[in-house]
Design an enzyme around this catalytic site. Sequence first.
Site, PDB file in Angstrom:
ATOM      1  CE  LYS A 174       8.236   0.022   6.622  1.00 43.14           C
ATOM      2  NZ  LYS A 174       7.192   0.834   5.989  1.00 43.14           N
ATOM      3  CE  LYS A 244       0.430  -3.408   3.647  1.00 45.66           C
ATOM      4  NZ  LYS A 244       1.472  -2.346   3.535  1.00 45.66           N
TER       5      LYS A 244
END
Length: 299
Positions: A174, A244
Amino acid sequence: MTENSVGFIGLGVMGEPICRNMLTKSGAPFQVLDLAEAPMARLAEAGAQRAESVAALAATVDVLFLSLPGGAEVEAVITGPGGIAAHAREGLTVVDLSTAPVALTRQMAERLAALDVDYADAPVARTRQAAIDGTLSIMVGASDAVFARVRPLLDHAASDVTHCGPVGCGQVTKILNNMVLFETVVALSEALALGRSAGMDPGLLFDTLSKGSADSFALRNHGLKSMVPQAFPEGAFSTNYALKDLSYALELARDAGIVAHGAETARHRLERARDAGYGANYFPALSMVHDARPGGDGD
């Protein structure tokens, strides 16, 4: 404890529709928990029960899903006061749908394994609409046995569920997926700026590129639907969230001793967008800021 009962913590932009699909399609008893009342109320109307606390969920359910903003929140829910580690019953399976650092994911799995609690990292990809439609891509890091146990529930939320390897490998996949996406959006933003400056209609440019070798999911979705009309809503995947996630990719690069030049460039552009006031906006807003050569027109 009800057999095959499910808990779900985190009912945000992605968590609520994921939970709804699992709840309505599986027929399993669900308990839900979030800091906000509204999504819990909506899911209660669909048949879920409101959970009292993280501790209560950890002590009673068979499978506990987490869908949280990032690694800090995952760690707090697992190891903090009243958290999963302090109250988990033996045999619990925790499935983290969040995007979190690989090293932290493996640390959390080891911490829970000592308590006879199984762990799977199962971050999700694609859009909120895909979450609503149940057509996400979910990348899973887990043992074969744990993957087989949780896949039936994941199938209710996704059209693609991939076993990527042992714990942590879902996060690796991911994180790199997002890294490539951010870098692609940077390339698209440069093409958009250059095309505009040369007198090209932006929509026609991207539509034509989509018919050639420059075509991509990012072009057809982030490019045509967001960058061309300059639509960067709040409540979508924000610039702050993108930063992030990109920090996790750069952490992987540092650990591997590899300089990820493309990721560094994407971070620079995202930071420029954040500093220009687009931190809460959909991250393709990075196309609104550009570096200028000396003597150029600037942004």
